[in-house]
Design a protein around this motif. Structure first.
Motif, PDB file in Angstrom:
ATOM      1  N   HIS A 175       0.807  -1.221   0.000  1.00  0.00           N
ATOM      2  CA  HIS A 175       0.000   0.000   0.000  1.00  0.00           C
ATOM      3  C   HIS A 175       0.844   1.277   0.000  1.00  0.00           C
ATOM      4  O   HIS A 175       1.981   1.271   0.457  1.00  0.00           O
ATOM      5  CB  HIS A 175      -0.903   0.017   1.224  1.00  0.00           C
ATOM      6  CG  HIS A 175      -1.766  -1.207   1.344  1.00  0.00           C
ATOM      7  ND1 HIS A 175      -2.454  -1.719   0.277  1.00  0.00           N
ATOM      8  CD2 HIS A 175      -2.042  -2.010   2.397  1.00  0.00           C
ATOM      9  CE1 HIS A 175      -3.124  -2.782   0.665  1.00  0.00           C
ATOM     10  NE2 HIS A 175      -2.886  -2.998   1.953  1.00  0.00           N
ATOM     11  N   TYR A 191      -3.441  -0.543  -2.106  1.00  0.00           N
ATOM     12  CA  TYR A 191      -4.276   0.651  -1.972  1.00  0.00           C
ATOM     13  C   TYR A 191      -3.451   1.931  -2.150  1.00  0.00           C
ATOM     14  O   TYR A 191      -2.289   2.005  -1.760  1.00  0.00           O
ATOM     15  CB  TYR A 191      -4.871   0.737  -0.556  1.00  0.00           C
ATOM     16  CG  TYR A 191      -6.003  -0.201  -0.198  1.00  0.00           C
ATOM     17  CD1 TYR A 191      -6.046  -1.518  -0.628  1.00  0.00           C
ATOM     18  CD2 TYR A 191      -7.021   0.241   0.638  1.00  0.00           C
ATOM     19  CE1 TYR A 191      -7.072  -2.365  -0.244  1.00  0.00           C
ATOM     20  CE2 TYR A 191      -8.057  -0.600   1.037  1.00  0.00           C
ATOM     21  CZ  TYR A 191      -8.074  -1.908   0.588  1.00  0.00           C
ATOM     22  OH  TYR A 191      -9.080  -2.736   0.980  1.00  0.00           O
ATOM     23  N   TYR A 192      -4.099   2.971  -2.650  1.00  0.00           N
ATOM     24  CA  TYR A 192      -3.627   4.361  -2.603  1.00  0.00           C
ATOM     25  C   TYR A 192      -2.253   4.580  -3.242  1.00  0.00           C
ATOM     26  O   TYR A 192      -1.478   5.416  -2.783  1.00  0.00           O
ATOM     27  CB  TYR A 192      -3.619   4.878  -1.155  1.00  0.00           C
ATOM     28  CG  TYR A 192      -4.909   4.625  -0.423  1.00  0.00           C
ATOM     29  CD1 TYR A 192      -6.134   4.906  -1.017  1.00  0.00           C
ATOM     30  CD2 TYR A 192      -4.921   4.076   0.864  1.00  0.00           C
ATOM     31  CE1 TYR A 192      -7.328   4.657  -0.363  1.00  0.00           C
ATOM     32  CE2 TYR A 192      -6.113   3.817   1.531  1.00  0.00           C
ATOM     33  CZ  TYR A 192      -7.310   4.107   0.919  1.00  0.00           C
ATOM     34  OH  TYR A 192      -8.489   3.849   1.577  1.00  0.00           O
ATOM     35  N   ARG A 215      -5.282  -6.693   8.746  1.00  0.00           N
ATOM     36  CA  ARG A 215      -6.738  -6.543   8.669  1.00  0.00           C
ATOM     37  C   ARG A 215      -7.441  -7.209   9.839  1.00  0.00           C
ATOM     38  O   ARG A 215      -8.595  -6.888  10.119  1.00  0.00           O
ATOM     39  CB  ARG A 215      -7.281  -7.160   7.371  1.00  0.00           C
ATOM     40  CG  ARG A 215      -6.784  -6.516   6.117  1.00  0.00           C
ATOM     41  CD  ARG A 215      -7.559  -7.021   4.909  1.00  0.00           C
ATOM     42  NE  ARG A 215      -8.910  -6.506   4.904  1.00  0.00           N
ATOM     43  CZ  ARG A 215      -9.274  -5.336   4.392  1.00  0.00           C
ATOM     44  NH1 ARG A 215      -8.375  -4.562   3.835  1.00  0.00           N
ATOM     45  NH2 ARG A 215     -10.525  -4.944   4.446  1.00  0.00           N
ATOM     46  N   LYS A 256     -16.652  -3.522   0.838  1.00  0.00           N
ATOM     47  CA  LYS A 256     -15.552  -4.308   1.384  1.00  0.00           C
ATOM     48  C   LYS A 256     -14.801  -4.959   0.237  1.00  0.00           C
ATOM     49  O   LYS A 256     -15.396  -5.449  -0.722  1.00  0.00           O
ATOM     50  CB  LYS A 256     -16.068  -5.360   2.374  1.00  0.00           C
ATOM     51  CG  LYS A 256     -16.764  -4.787   3.609  1.00  0.00           C
ATOM     52  CD  LYS A 256     -16.039  -3.612   4.252  1.00  0.00           C
ATOM     53  CE  LYS A 256     -14.705  -3.979   4.871  1.00  0.00           C
ATOM     54  NZ  LYS A 256     -14.021  -2.761   5.428  1.00  0.00           N
ATOM     55  N   GLU A 295      -7.321  -8.588  -0.139  1.00  0.00           N
ATOM     56  CA  GLU A 295      -6.450  -7.669  -0.872  1.00  0.00           C
ATOM     57  C   GLU A 295      -5.533  -8.508  -1.758  1.00  0.00           C
ATOM     58  O   GLU A 295      -5.271  -9.684  -1.462  1.00  0.00           O
ATOM     59  CB  GLU A 295      -5.567  -6.867   0.088  1.00  0.00           C
ATOM     60  CG  GLU A 295      -6.316  -5.981   1.045  1.00  0.00           C
ATOM     61  CD  GLU A 295      -5.355  -5.396   2.087  1.00  0.00           C
ATOM     62  OE1 GLU A 295      -4.168  -5.217   1.770  1.00  0.00           O
ATOM     63  OE2 GLU A 295      -5.808  -5.162   3.210  1.00  0.00           O
ATOM     64  N   ASP A 334     -13.215   6.356  -0.290  1.00  0.00           N
ATOM     65  CA  ASP A 334     -12.244   5.319  -0.656  1.00  0.00           C
ATOM     66  C   ASP A 334     -11.865   4.387   0.490  1.00  0.00           C
ATOM     67  O   ASP A 334     -10.825   3.750   0.440  1.00  0.00           O
ATOM     68  CB  ASP A 334     -10.990   5.966  -1.273  1.00  0.00           C
ATOM     69  CG  ASP A 334     -10.388   7.024  -0.370  1.00  0.00           C
ATOM     70  OD1 ASP A 334     -10.965   7.316   0.694  1.00  0.00           O
ATOM     71  OD2 ASP A 334      -9.321   7.576  -0.730  1.00  0.00           O
ATOM     72  N   TRP A 335     -12.697   4.319   1.535  1.00  0.00           N
ATOM     73  CA  TRP A 335     -12.513   3.265   2.539  1.00  0.00           C
ATOM     74  C   TRP A 335     -13.786   3.159   3.359  1.00  0.00           C
ATOM     75  O   TRP A 335     -14.525   4.123   3.498  1.00  0.00           O
ATOM     76  CB  TRP A 335     -11.309   3.526   3.461  1.00  0.00           C
ATOM     77  CG  TRP A 335     -11.442   4.765   4.287  1.00  0.00           C
ATOM     78  CD1 TRP A 335     -11.024   6.012   3.942  1.00  0.00           C
ATOM     79  CD2 TRP A 335     -12.055   4.881   5.586  1.00  0.00           C
ATOM     80  NE1 TRP A 335     -11.349   6.907   4.932  1.00  0.00           N
ATOM     81  CE2 TRP A 335     -11.971   6.234   5.952  1.00  0.00           C
ATOM     82  CE3 TRP A 335     -12.654   3.954   6.462  1.00  0.00           C
ATOM     83  CZ2 TRP A 335     -12.476   6.704   7.162  1.00  0.00           C
ATOM     84  CZ3 TRP A 335     -13.155   4.432   7.664  1.00  0.00           C
ATOM     85  CH2 TRP A 335     -13.056   5.804   8.002  1.00  0.00           C
ATOM     86  N   THR A 336     -14.031   1.967   3.906  1.00  0.00           N
ATOM     87  CA  THR A 336     -15.174   1.722   4.779  1.00  0.00           C
ATOM     88  C   THR A 336     -14.737   0.738   5.857  1.00  0.00           C
ATOM     89  O   THR A 336     -14.262  -0.343   5.532  1.00  0.00           O
ATOM     90  CB  THR A 336     -16.339   1.060   4.005  1.00  0.00           C
ATOM     91  OG1 THR A 336     -16.490   1.738   2.763  1.00  0.00           O
ATOM     92  CG2 THR A 336     -17.643   1.144   4.768  1.00  0.00           C
ATOM     93  N   ASP A 356     -10.009  -1.172   6.601  1.00  0.00           N
ATOM     94  CA  ASP A 356      -9.553  -0.316   5.509  1.00  0.00           C
ATOM     95  C   ASP A 356      -9.052   1.037   6.020  1.00  0.00           C
ATOM     96  O   ASP A 356      -8.152   1.630   5.430  1.00  0.00           O
ATOM     97  CB  ASP A 356     -10.671  -0.132   4.475  1.00  0.00           C
ATOM     98  CG  ASP A 356     -10.912  -1.415   3.677  1.00  0.00           C
ATOM     99  OD1 ASP A 356      -9.947  -2.154   3.447  1.00  0.00           O
ATOM    100  OD2 ASP A 356     -12.061  -1.681   3.309  1.00  0.00           O
ATOM    101  N   LYS A 412      -5.767   3.453   5.148  1.00  0.00           N
ATOM    102  CA  LYS A 412      -5.858   4.897   4.880  1.00  0.00           C
ATOM    103  C   LYS A 412      -4.914   5.664   5.808  1.00  0.00           C
ATOM    104  O   LYS A 412      -4.201   6.581   5.383  1.00  0.00           O
ATOM    105  CB  LYS A 412      -7.315   5.347   5.056  1.00  0.00           C
ATOM    106  CG  LYS A 412      -7.566   6.836   4.940  1.00  0.00           C
ATOM    107  CD  LYS A 412      -6.976   7.456   3.699  1.00  0.00           C
ATOM    108  CE  LYS A 412      -7.722   7.169   2.432  1.00  0.00           C
ATOM    109  NZ  LYS A 412      -7.137   7.879   1.264  1.00  0.00           N
TER     110      LYS A 412
END
Lengths: 235, 296, 448
Positions: free
Chosen positions: A45, A65-66, B32, B249, B265, C209-211, C215, C219
């Motif tokens: 990420h 991500y990102y 996660r 999600k 992911e 862009d996240w939940t 996530d 971020k």
């Protein structure tokens, strides 16, 4: 690249994303337009997030991500797929992904160019604020949700609820649109729009390969700009 | 809130490495879900035999327990868990005996091939404790948990068994699980924990008890379960995937000639063989996906 | 008897107004029937709620010894962001200024907040609309809010900020977005937010862009990477399930958790939301603190509590219950001059009265604070208003110290829940302290 371009390699199998970003953040505006080659990204990420220099970063493989988050000036090229929120809130520069990207690509981005070689997932260009996004494949549901400014150009199809609650962003789609979101309507393609679309083709390096006339334009019907009781069900 | 992984092998040559690959996938999803982890592996089995996965307090005398169950009961121990292998016809009788003589032992799963392990702790530690890397099989699913509204306990860890050779892992948060739970309890489906995911598992069991196929039960859940979810469901012959219609999600799938893999992911898939040439995509919202050994 | 004389009229009962259908309720039904839109307003919950007023301190006497006021030191400093950030924020007082946007407030009002807070050594916070020069220039410590809409969000301002506050929700509307009506989308506000001028602006309720916490963790990692791990990252939640939300903020990697009770204000949202969603600040503090304690993170991840903080007693009570600092919004606006009776004639003209004015979203604020109207804005002198805010913050701090000293504490953070008792059963149950004069804590056996 000018004559002083220096090339650096960075292997994320042996060094951390933190070390990579720290090195990239240390570059000063305009002083060294260098080329950075990044190996083994493995879906990590925040690769090349927060850059602010005219550097080119080539990432060889899929990112998480990102990637390129809040980018300014830099050119970031991903030879693979990208995870959630690629180039989120980009200000300027260019992020180019060869493969597919996950949801929220280019979310809230203010400027620059985001070029996606494959498909984009849901919410592509959500709340975009001026970025130019070109998707060579298709985009998922709720793309351009609350999109404020900029352009989203899709060579393939768009999923459900395209442009829901859109403000002033302009959407160009060549293929089918599963459904339009609240307050998003098809609009006439005038010469100025064909010209704009041609500029986006140039941005993606495909000018001459596509015909702007094959695209339809979508934008805001502007009926939600001032609350009216008869529109309440659209909220 | 969690990380999910799943691996379904098409290539028999990879079967001895199932545990090793799944273990690597699980470990990467630690960020996660650092609170607990669990996995189900579909390994060797015989149609006329049943495997019961038992969980007991630390240091439990499983051998002593097996001795009380009579001849023909095989035992294999892994830390706090043990697998009893018995003739299929004896399942009901052995479960009755267990309830009487070993009240502190829980049956966490049953089936001809499924073994199910879960424990509190970092996913990498959990995988090592149960020696996941040594396990072989045709497919498996795993879960790393960041507890939201229910306690960090082994009972709250995933997977949740939904029936013989069936289990479920979940990432997300259901918003109507209390009502669904009350309806299930009225229908005679017991829910043991406060966990919303166990309600989802119980819901699928109930639908299948009512005669629906797993795929149909998953379709039904789109109407009856509200909130945010990505489910991965394991069965004797494969696994299924379902995302809610909003699909916030994350979920990534990869397919090669050798396997189909699922990860919350891409990172979880990055260590799989040949991943660089795999077809990688995201499952669509509100669409049931299924991979089956018979069809593969 | 004269048969022409009428029988006396039977005594009549007085007109009786319904407690259920009271005058306010009736007026709302009529308003809804006439307009077809829900009522939108600013500020926080106005209904009567159990609050810090229902708690009392046990001052020192024989079993505990008080500190001498004005002579023996009672510290008020607080450091926020000690968990991961390379540059934590050091404040001189445990009272910060909550996030309020440029757009909802005028430029001079934002400047005044910066001036007042800086004079007292504390921080201000941006809002949904980006960072202005007025604010950055006059705030020595500025927290930059990261909101779902990301209006005006940019990496330069992130790097200029002293901390980043990821806003998941606010007490006035946990789970909801906002609405800024067209009157306040002036050319400057429109430009900062990339919106057409004069339209009604709708705000999203979820980040784009996240939940969820798993996530959010990613971020937060991105925000730390962009800022080279220097800035403290706050996570702000509206009080609804503060135990879980605090625990999950910590698991997602927050340096600081901000819990905003339902009395916390908003620039504009639905009245039905403000009054009916969320829990009171008093009920939220102990749950948030318990979550931190259960994770072994109390005082390691700092807790800021907001929503209805008005005076030094409220500050001391929030800290005693386990908060590290408080934030004020509505009270700060009142200190600047909001709802001042000197504008009564104008409030009357707007159909309200000084003290009740809450149509901040309409942009016609007589005090010139919650407006973008060039003429009204001139009414607020940022230097004078800033000085008033500094005075007010100073009084609150002195009051909190007075109480802390009386309880024998050389630092306000040494106040404890055991220094408190409750006046009502409700407050005792919510704050988890005994009813005054008893050892009874309702519900203690059951927990929460």
């Amino acid at each position: 690249m000018n004559a002083s371009t220096k090339s650096h390699s960075f292997d994320l199998a042996t060094a951390s994303v933190r070390e990579l970003n720290a090195a990239l953040h240390a570059l000063k505006d305009g002083t060294n337009a260098s080329l950075w080659q990044v190996a083994n990204p493995r879906g990590l990420h925040a690769i090349a997030a927060g850059l602010d220099a005219p550097v080119t970063v080539e990432v060889d493989g899929p990112v998480g991500y990102y990637c390129g988050g809040m980018n300014k000036q830099a050119t970031i090229i991903v030879r693979g797929a990208a995870g959630v929120g690629v180039a989120e809130n980009m200000m300027s520069g260019r992020v180019e992904v060869a493969g597919d990207v996950s949801q929220a690509a280019g979310a809230t981005a203010h400027g620059g160019a985001l070029i996606i070689g494959g498909d984009a997932g849901a919410r592509c260009g959500i709340s975009m604020k001026g970025v130019d996004i070109v998707v060579k494949g298709s985009v998922g549901h709720m793309s351009a949700f609350m999109a404020q400014a900029g352009t989203l150009t899709v060579f393939g199809d768009a999923g459900e609820a395209l442009g829901d609650s859109i403000y002033e962003a302009r959407l160009y789609v060549r293929g089918g649109v599963k459904s339009l979101g609240a307050d998003c309507v098809e609009k006439e393609m005038r010469d100025e729009h064909r010209q704009e679309l041609y500029e986006r083709f140039k941005l993606a390096g495909v000018e001459g390969e596509l015909d702007p006339s094959d695209f339809k334009r979508y934008g805001s019907a502007r009926t939600l700009y001032h609350f009216h009781v008869d529109n309440a069900s659209a909220y | 809130m969690c990380g999910i992984v799943g691996l379904f092998l098409k290539d028999k040559a990879l079967e001895p490495k199932l545990g090793e690959l799944l273990s690597g996938m699980l470990e990467i999803m630690t960020d996660r879900g650092p609170d607990s982890a669990g996995f189900a592996v579909y390994g060797a089995g015989a149609p006329d035999e049943v495997k019961l996965t038992l969980r007991a307090p630390e240091g439990y005398d499983f051998a002593g327990l097996a001795a009380k169950l009579g001849d023909g009961v095989g035992l294999s121990e892994r830390a706090t868990h043990a697998i009893l292998t018995l003739p299929a016809g004896r399942e009901a009788e052995v479960r009755d005996t267990l309830a009487k003589v070993a009240p502190d032992v829980t049956v966490v799963g049953a089936g001809s091939r499924m073994e199910l392990y879960k424990e509190v702790g970092l996913p990498s530690d959990v995988a090592v404790r149960f020696k996941l890397a040594e396990m072989s099989g045709t497919h498996g699913i795993g879960h790393t948990r960041m507890a939201t509204e229910s306690a960090v306990t082994t009972n709250g860890a995933h997977p949740f068994s939904t029936g013989a050779d069936q289990c479920l892992v979940h990432n997300g948060s259901l918003s109507n699980h209390r009502t669904v739970r009350r309806n299930l309890e009225r229908a005679g489906v017991a829910i043991q924990t406060d966990n919303d995911s166990e309600v989802a598992a119980g819901y699928l069991s109930w639908r299948m008890r009512e005669g629906r196929s797993l795929g149909e039960a998953l379709e039904d859940s789109l109407g009856d379960l509200d909130g945010f979810y990505t489910f991965v469901v394991g069965t004797e012959s494969g696994f299924g995937v379902l995302r809610d219609p909003i699909a916030c999600k994350p979920a990534v799938m990869a397919e090669t000639d050798q396997y189909v893999a699922f990860g919350s992911e891409y990172r979880a898939l990055a260590g799989l063989p040949g991943i660089e040439n795999a077809k990688v995509w995201e499952p669509e919202p509100a669409k049931v996906y299924f991979w089956d050994r018979a069809a593969a | 008897m004269n048969e022409h004389v009428k029988a006396p009229a039977a005594p009549r009962t007085l007109p009786r107004e319904s407690a259920t259908f009271d005058a306010y309720t009736l007026s709302e039904i009529r308003r809804a029937a006439a307009t077809g839109i829900y009522d939108i307003r600013g500020a926080g919950a106005k209904r009567k709620l159990p609050h810090f007023d229902d708690l009392l301190f046990l001052g020192a006497s024989m079993s505990r010894y008080p500190l001498e006021g004005y002579r023996e030191r009672c510290g008020t400093d607080v450091v926020l962001g000690t968990r991961f950030a390379k540059k934590p924020i050091e404040l001189k007082i445990p009272i910060t200024i909550a996030g309020m946007s440029f757009g909802s407030l005028s430029g001079p009002a934002k400047e005044a907040l910066g001036r007042g807070a800086s004079a007292m050594g504390t921080s201000t916070t941006t809002g949904d609309g980006g960072m202005t020069q007025e604010e950055r220039g006059h705030s020595t410590k500025l927290v930059y809010q990261y909101l779902p809409s990301r209006y005006g969000m940019n990496p330069d301002d992130i790097r200029k900020a002293d901390a980043i506050e990821v806003v998941v929700g606010q007490g006035a509307k946990p789970g909801g977005g906002g609405m800024l009506l067209g009157q306040k989308i002036s050319p400057r506000v429109a430009k900062m937010r990339t919106l057409p001028e004069g339209i009604d602006q709708r705000s999203a309720c979820r980040h784009p862009d996240w939940t969820g916490p798993d996530d959010l963790e990613i971020k937060i990692e991105e925000l730390r990477e962009i800022t080279d791990w220097e800035k403290p990252i706050y996570v702000k939640v509206g009080a609804a399930r503060p135990y879980y939300d605090t625990a999950l903020s910590v698991k997602a990697g927050a340096d600081v958790v901000v819990v905003d009770g339902m009395q916390g204000g908003t620039a504009a949202t639905q009245e039905v939301f403000i009054e009916n969603v969320g829990i009171p600040t008093l009920a939220a503090v102990r749950q948030a603190v318990k979550a931190l304690q259960d994770l072994g993170m109390h005082r390691k991840v700092q807790l800021i509590v907001s929503g209805g903080i008005r005076n030094g007693a409220d500050v001391a009570k929030a800290l005693a219950l386990g908060a590290d600092a408080v934030a004020i919004g509505t009270a700060a606006l009142v200190a600047l001059g909001d709802n001042d009776p000197k504008w009564e004639a104008e409030y009357q003209a707007l159909g309200t009265t000084a003290g009740a004015y809450d149509d901040w979203h309409e942009g016609r604020d007589p005090a010139g604070i919650t407006t973008q109207d060039a003429e009204l804005m001139k009414r607020l002198d940022p230097e004078i208003a800033g000085r008033r805010l500094a005075n007010y913050l100073s009084v609150m701090t002195l009051e909190a110290q007075t109480i802390a000293r009386a309880c024998g504490k050389s630092h306000v953070h040494n106040l404890e829940p055991e220094d408190l008792v409750a006046l009502t059963i409700e407050a005792a149950a919510m704050a988890n302290v005994p009813l005054a004069g008893t050892t009874w804590i309702p519900g203690q056996s059951g927990g929460f």
